[in-house]
Design a protein around this motif. Structure first.
Motif, PDB file in Angstrom:
ATOM      1  N   GLY A 162       0.308  -1.534   0.189  1.00 10.56           N
ATOM      2  CA  GLY A 162      -0.324   0.099   0.069  1.00 10.56           C
ATOM      3  C   GLY A 162       0.697   0.934  -0.279  1.00 10.56           C
ATOM      4  O   GLY A 162       0.079   1.897   0.409  1.00 10.56           O
ATOM      5  N   SER A 163       1.945   0.814   0.136  1.00  7.53           N
ATOM      6  CA  SER A 163       3.106   2.082   0.328  1.00  7.53           C
ATOM      7  C   SER A 163       3.265   2.547  -1.084  1.00  7.53           C
ATOM      8  O   SER A 163       3.966   3.824  -0.815  1.00  7.53           O
ATOM      9  CB  SER A 163       4.560   2.124   1.068  1.00  7.53           C
ATOM     10  OG  SER A 163       5.066   0.936   0.583  1.00  7.53           O
ATOM     11  N   GLU A 164       2.975   2.213  -2.202  1.00  8.32           N
ATOM     12  CA  GLU A 164       2.840   1.819  -3.646  1.00  8.32           C
ATOM     13  C   GLU A 164       1.780   2.111  -4.672  1.00  8.32           C
ATOM     14  O   GLU A 164       1.019   0.835  -4.013  1.00  8.32           O
ATOM     15  CB  GLU A 164       4.783   1.799  -3.953  1.00  8.32           C
ATOM     16  CG  GLU A 164       5.260   2.572  -5.453  1.00  8.32           C
ATOM     17  CD  GLU A 164       5.968   2.216  -6.019  1.00  8.32           C
ATOM     18  OE1 GLU A 164       6.753   1.392  -4.576  1.00  8.32           O
ATOM     19  OE2 GLU A 164       6.278   1.412  -6.926  1.00  8.32           O
ATOM     20  N   GLN A 165       1.668   3.108  -5.157  1.00 10.19           N
ATOM     21  CA  GLN A 165       0.319   2.818  -6.385  1.00 10.19           C
ATOM     22  C   GLN A 165       0.960   1.964  -7.180  1.00 10.19           C
ATOM     23  O   GLN A 165       1.652   2.858  -7.561  1.00 10.19           O
ATOM     24  CB  GLN A 165      -0.090   3.999  -6.557  1.00 10.19           C
ATOM     25  CG  GLN A 165      -1.131   4.583  -5.287  1.00 10.19           C
ATOM     26  CD  GLN A 165      -2.471   4.094  -4.785  1.00 10.19           C
ATOM     27  OE1 GLN A 165      -2.639   3.511  -5.769  1.00 10.19           O
ATOM     28  NE2 GLN A 165      -2.157   3.466  -3.914  1.00 10.19           N
ATOM     29  N   PRO A 166       0.171   0.931  -8.001  1.00 12.54           N
ATOM     30  CA  PRO A 166       0.532   0.182  -8.797  1.00 12.54           C
ATOM     31  C   PRO A 166      -0.030   0.859 -10.296  1.00 12.54           C
ATOM     32  O   PRO A 166      -1.021   2.091 -10.168  1.00 12.54           O
ATOM     33  CB  PRO A 166      -0.338  -1.317  -9.068  1.00 12.54           C
ATOM     34  CG  PRO A 166      -1.644  -0.804  -8.090  1.00 12.54           C
ATOM     35  CD  PRO A 166      -1.259  -0.005  -6.735  1.00 12.54           C
ATOM     36  N   MET A 167       0.189   0.618 -11.924  1.00 11.95           N
ATOM     37  CA  MET A 167      -0.317   1.839 -12.576  1.00 11.95           C
ATOM     38  C   MET A 167      -1.308   0.998 -13.011  1.00 11.95           C
ATOM     39  O   MET A 167      -1.811  -1.032 -12.629  1.00 11.95           O
ATOM     40  CB  MET A 167       1.143   1.444 -13.406  1.00 11.95           C
ATOM     41  CG  MET A 167       2.158   2.146 -13.560  1.00 11.95           C
ATOM     42  SD  MET A 167       3.236   1.636 -14.704  1.00 11.95           S
ATOM     43  CE  MET A 167       2.919   2.075 -16.201  1.00 11.95           C
TER      44      MET A 167
END
Ligand SMILES: NC(=O)c1ccc[n+]([C@@H]2O[C@H](COP(=O)([O-])OP(=O)(O)OC[C@H]3O[C@@H](n4cnc5c(N)ncnc54)[C@H](OP(=O)(O)O)[C@@H]3O)[C@@H](O)[C@H]2O)c1
Length: 278
Positions: free
Chosen positions: A265-270
Motif C-alpha cells: 500500500g505504500s506505492e500505487q500500481p500502474m
C-alpha cells in the motif's frame, strides 16, 4: 552455478519455466548483448524482453554469444501495443523472432490489455494460432486484471499460462494472485525489487536480511519465491546479477513474509484499465 540450480515451475501448456529470470527493460541492444552472456555464465536461463524494449536484437545476440544452445534458454517476449489485433500480432511475432534470431519463443505475452482499444481478445486468438503453428510454446498476458482474464477465457476457452504483473512488497496484488491461483496461472513479478528504489532500504527488509546474512535484494527475491511468485530482476552489473541468483539456499519464515508484506500500500500500481502503450 549451472542451470540445474534454478528450479522450474510447470505451466498449463505442459512446458516448464525457471522460477527466476533476467529482466532487460532499459537495456539497449548493446547492453543486452554484453549482459546476457554474463548472466548465462552465472546460471540464468530465462530472459525477459519485449518488442517495446527495442533490445530484442541484443538479447538474441547475447544468447548466441553465450555459447549455450538456444534450447537451454527460456525466452520471453511481448507484443507491442501498436501490434494488437489478429493480423498485426502474427506479423509482430514474426518480427520479434527475426530480431531475436530464433524460430520460436518459449513464452509470448500481451504486454498490456489496453481495454479502451478493444483488441486483446483478437490478439489472444492470434496467440492461440502461433502456438498451433509452432512459433510459440506457451502464451500468457501481462498487466491483465481478473475481468480481462475472464473475457479471454470465456471467449476462447484458453487460459493464459502466465500473468506478468507489477508486484513487490509495496504492491502485493492480492486479488490478481488469488484469481491466478484458482485458474492455474503462474504469476511473474515485474519490478520485483521495486526498481531498486526505496524498497531496498526499508528497515524491516534490512532487519530480516541481516538475520539471514543476505542482501536486501536477496531477501526480497526470497519473499517472491517463498510465495510461488516468479521474479525477473533486471541488472546489468555482474555482482548484482550474481547476488540476485544466489537465493536458493535459504527461506523466509511465514512471520518474516508477513512482516515484509505489511509494506503493501505504500506505492500505487500502474492502472491497466487506462495505461496506453504505443
Ligand atoms: N510487463 C511489464 O509491463 C513490465 C514492466 C516493467 C518491467 N518489466 C520486466 O520486469 C523486469 C524487472 O523490472 P524492473 O527492471 O522494472 O525493476 P527491478 O528488477 O525491480 O529493479 C531493477 C533496478 O534495480 C537495480 N538492481 C538490480 N539488482 C540489484 C541489487 N541486487 N542490489 C541493488 N540494486 C539492484 C538495477 O540496477 P543495475 O542494473 O545497475 O544493477 C535496476 O536499476 C524488467 O527489466 C522487465 O524485463 C515488465
Amino acid at each position: 552455478m549451472d542451470d540445474a540450480s534454478i528450479p522450474s515451475v510447470g505451466l498449463n501448456s505442459g512446458h516448464t519455466m525457471p522460477v527466476l529470470g533476467l529482466g532487460t527493460w532499459t537495456m539497449t541492444d548493446e547492453v543486452a548483448d554484453k549482459t546476457v552472456p554474463v548472466a548465462a555464465q552465472l546460471g540464468y536461463r530465462m530472459v525477459d524482453t519485449a518488442a517495446f524494449y527495442q533490445n530484442e536484437r541484443g538479447v538474441g545476440e547475447g544468447i548466441r554469444r553465450s555459447g549455450l544452445p538456444r534450447e537451454d534458454f527460456f525466452v520471453t517476449s511481448k507484443v507491442n501495443g501498436r501490434d494488437q489485433g489478429f493480423d498485426r500480432t502474427l506479423r509482430g511475432c514474426e518480427q520479434t523472432l527475426s530480431r531475436l534470431g530464433t524460430d520460436y519463443l518459449d513464452l509470448y505475452l500481451i504486454h498490456w490489455p489496453m481495454p479502451m482499444r478493444g483488441l486483446y481478445v483478437e490478439t489472444w486468438r492470434a496467440f492461440i494460432r502461433l502456438v498451433e503453428e509452432g512459433y510459440v510454446r506457451s502464451i500468457g498476458v501481462s498487466n491483465f486484471l481478473p475481468a480481462h482474464l475472464d473475457r479471454i477465457r470465456d471467449e476462447t476457452g484458453i487460459v493464459p499460462a502466465v500473468n506478468q504483473i507489477q508486484l513487490h512488497p509495496r504492491i502485493v496484488q492480492q486479488d490478481s494472485r488469488a484469481y491466478a491461483e484458482k485458474q492455474g496461472i503462474v504469476v511473474q513479478s515485474w519490478s520485483p525489487l521495486g526498481q531498486g528504489g526505496k524498497l531496498l532500504s526499508e528497515p524491516v527488509v534490512q532487519k530480516i536480511a541481516e538475520r539471514h546474512s543476505k542482501s536486501t535484494a536477496q531477501t526480497i527475491l526470497r519473499w517472491h519465491l517463498d510465495q510461488g511468485l516468479v521474479p525477473i530482476p533486471k541488472s546489468a552489473d555482474r555482482d548484482r546479477l550474481a547476488d540476485n541468483l544466489d537465493v536458493f539456499g535459504f527461506h523466509l519464515t511465514d512471520e518474516e513474509i508477513e512482516e515484509i508484506t505489511r509494506l503493501n500500500g505504500s506505492e500505487q500500481p500502474m492502472n491497466p484499465e487506462t495505461f496506453e502503450q504505443d
